[in-house]
Write an enzyme that holds these catalytic residues in place. Structure first.
Site, PDB file in Angstrom:
ATOM      1  N   ASP A  80      47.077  18.595  72.300  1.00 46.36           N
ATOM      2  CA  ASP A  80      47.673  19.704  71.552  1.00 46.36           C
ATOM      3  C   ASP A  80      47.553  19.412  70.045  1.00 46.36           C
ATOM      4  OD1 ASP A  80      49.184  22.034  71.167  1.00 46.36           O
ATOM      5  OD2 ASP A  80      51.099  20.940  71.199  1.00 46.36           O
ATOM      6  N   HIS A  81      47.010  20.349  69.293  1.00 49.31           N
ATOM      7  CA  HIS A  81      46.908  20.234  67.825  1.00 49.31           C
ATOM      8  C   HIS A  81      46.313  18.916  67.317  1.00 49.31           C
ATOM      9  CE1 HIS A  81      48.950  23.978  66.891  1.00 49.31           C
ATOM     10  NE2 HIS A  81      49.826  23.693  67.851  1.00 49.31           N
ATOM     11  N   ASP A 102      42.625  21.517  65.511  1.00 44.82           N
ATOM     12  CA  ASP A 102      43.312  22.537  64.721  1.00 44.82           C
ATOM     13  C   ASP A 102      43.005  22.325  63.243  1.00 44.82           C
ATOM     14  OD1 ASP A 102      44.928  24.260  63.400  1.00 44.82           O
ATOM     15  OD2 ASP A 102      46.819  23.530  64.233  1.00 44.82           O
ATOM     16  N   GLU A 132      41.748  27.023  66.456  1.00 47.80           N
ATOM     17  CA  GLU A 132      42.742  28.024  66.045  1.00 47.80           C
ATOM     18  C   GLU A 132      42.260  28.778  64.801  1.00 47.80           C
ATOM     19  OE1 GLU A 132      46.848  26.753  66.103  1.00 47.80           O
ATOM     20  OE2 GLU A 132      47.265  27.834  64.256  1.00 47.80           O
ATOM     21  N   HIS A 177      56.102  28.193  66.202  1.00 45.23           N
ATOM     22  CA  HIS A 177      56.504  27.004  66.956  1.00 45.23           C
ATOM     23  C   HIS A 177      58.010  26.774  66.805  1.00 45.23           C
ATOM     24  CE1 HIS A 177      52.183  25.398  66.389  1.00 45.23           C
ATOM     25  NE2 HIS A 177      52.351  25.627  67.670  1.00 45.23           N
ATOM     26  N   HIS A 207      50.145  30.163  71.246  1.00 47.59           N
ATOM     27  CA  HIS A 207      51.002  29.024  70.853  1.00 47.59           C
ATOM     28  C   HIS A 207      52.405  29.537  70.559  1.00 47.59           C
ATOM     29  CE1 HIS A 207      48.375  25.428  70.067  1.00 47.59           C
ATOM     30  NE2 HIS A 207      47.513  26.349  70.479  1.00 47.59           N
ATOM     31  N   GLY A 208      53.350  28.612  70.449  1.00 45.36           N
ATOM     32  CA  GLY A 208      54.712  29.020  70.123  1.00 45.36           C
ATOM     33  C   GLY A 208      55.284  29.920  71.196  1.00 45.36           C
ATOM     34  N   GLY A 209      55.121  29.505  72.453  1.00 44.87           N
ATOM     35  CA  GLY A 209      55.510  30.359  73.589  1.00 44.87           C
ATOM     36  C   GLY A 209      57.004  30.443  73.834  1.00 44.87           C
ATOM     37  N   ASN A 229      51.437  28.096  75.439  1.00 42.25           N
ATOM     38  CA  ASN A 229      52.002  26.782  75.093  1.00 42.25           C
ATOM     39  C   ASN A 229      53.522  26.835  75.058  1.00 42.25           C
ATOM     40  OD1 ASN A 229      49.330  26.155  74.668  1.00 42.25           O
ATOM     41  ND2 ASN A 229      49.709  25.099  72.736  1.00 42.25           N
TER      42      ASN A 229
HETATM   43  P1  13P Z   1      57.102  26.134  71.307  1.00 36.09           P
HETATM   44  O1  13P Z   1      57.825  24.871  70.955  1.00 36.09           O
HETATM   45  O2  13P Z   1      57.506  27.295  70.483  1.00 36.09           O
HETATM   46  O3  13P Z   1      57.170  26.407  72.777  1.00 36.09           O
HETATM   47  O4  13P Z   1      55.539  25.899  70.939  1.00 36.09           O
HETATM   48  C1  13P Z   1      54.788  24.958  71.634  1.00 36.09           C
HETATM   49  C2  13P Z   1      53.380  24.945  71.164  1.00 36.09           C
HETATM   50  O5  13P Z   1      52.838  25.956  70.761  1.00 36.09           O
HETATM   51  C3  13P Z   1      52.633  23.684  71.224  1.00 36.09           C
HETATM   52  O6  13P Z   1      51.387  23.783  70.642  1.00 36.09           O
END
Ligand code: 13P
Length: 287
Positions: A80-81, A102, A132, A177, A207-209, A229
């Site tokens: 991730d990232h 990223d 991204e 996020h 992202h930022g789910g 995510n």
């Molecule tokens: P959240 O913490 O908002 O679920 O985001 C997780 C994320 O996007 C990891 O890349």
């Protein structure tokens, strides 16, 4: 079963479900998630951020791989990232099957250049690549982001994917996020997502789910999102339970007494998200 992202998400897009990518930062999280996805017969993406691997250590990945290889459900191990070539090559060496590079805060040209380089190396060894475009917002999360969301430009997205040959694209359509503070209400720009989707033939990543309206997340799956995510919605519930357990039991110190309730709560969140994303039972599609 160990999968790479390309093979995993091809099926997801075809059958209109998404696979959650859970950030795992501890053995308890890994174990609970794997037990629950086995129960649900659901594919899963286990993702590890550079900060998380720094804390966990490279050897942790052998345990993750062992779970994946012995599991009846498809599992992707994803970086991730990743921010640098070091992050990416470290992940590939550790045995991840998918990496994110990223470079979204760099110039468009630099983003293309570094992403192309990662694609060249990763594809040699069958590892998928996510990049991204635009920037995700940030509610003070370790995963980063920017104060102002820069929405993904569809023209750039189309050009970027052609230039780089990536396997999945993370887009900025209104998410951030971390946990949203009171009064900050996220809103996904579904029209923008539709436009981006009409230009691309690869799966889209959200992202930022955490903390987004369920109906909007579900709608995004109809317009190309194959991976969502999720980090904060899991960690916050898990550690709230650990915190409460320790407050309620002042003399408790055995891990096998401290963690079980938190593990159960985590499994409830996993089940909820799997139902939301229509992932339950979808392992059967891979056999
Ligand atoms: P959240 O913490 O908002 O679920 O985001 C997780 C994320 O996007 C990891 O890349």
């Amino acid at each position: 079963m160990l999968y790479n992202m390309k093979d995993l998400l091809k099926v997801a897009n075809e059958h209109q479900f998404a696979v959650p990518a859970f950030n795992i930062s501890s053995f308890d999280m890994l174990k609970s998630i794997m037990e629950e996805v086995e129960n649900l017969n659901a594919p899963v993406i286990l993702e590890i951020h550079p900060d998380e691997i720094e804390y966990l250590g490279n050897d942790f990945v052998s345990i993750v791989r062992s779970y994946a290889l012995n599991s009846k459900v498809p599992v992707v191990i994803h970086l991730d990232h990743g921010a640098t070539l070091y992050d990416v090559t470290r992940a590939i060496r550790n045995g991840y099957t998918s990496v994110m590079i990223d470079a979204s805060t760099k110039s468009y040209e630099d983003n293309i250049e570094i992403t192309k380089k990662v694609v060249e190396y990763a594809h040699y060894v069958g590892v998928s690549v996510e990049a991204e475009l635009g920037t995700i917002g940030n509610n003070g999360s370790a995963e980063g982001g920017t104060n102002e969301i820069i929405y993904t430009d569809p023209d750039q997205a189309e050009h970027f994917v052609k230039e780089t040959n990536i396997d999945t694209l993370a887009v900025a359509i209104g998410t951030s996020h971390g946990l949203y503070p009171k009064g900050k209400q996220p809103k996904l720009n579904i029209d923008l997502l539709k436009e981006i989707h009409s230009r691309l033939s690869i799966p889209i990543v959200l992202h930022g789910g955490s903390g987004n309206p369920d109906n909007e997340v579900q709608e995004s799956i109809l317009h190309g999102v194959g991976k969502v995510n999720l980090s904060s919605d899991l960690k916050s519930v898990f550690f709230e339970e650990v915190r409460q357990t320790l407050i309620d039991n002042k003399n408790m110190y055995e891990p096998n007494e401290v963690y079980p309730k938190a593990n159960s709560k985590l499994k409830e969140v996993v089940k909820y998200k799997m139902n939301l994303l229509n992932t339950v039972g979808k392992s059967s599609l891979y056999i």
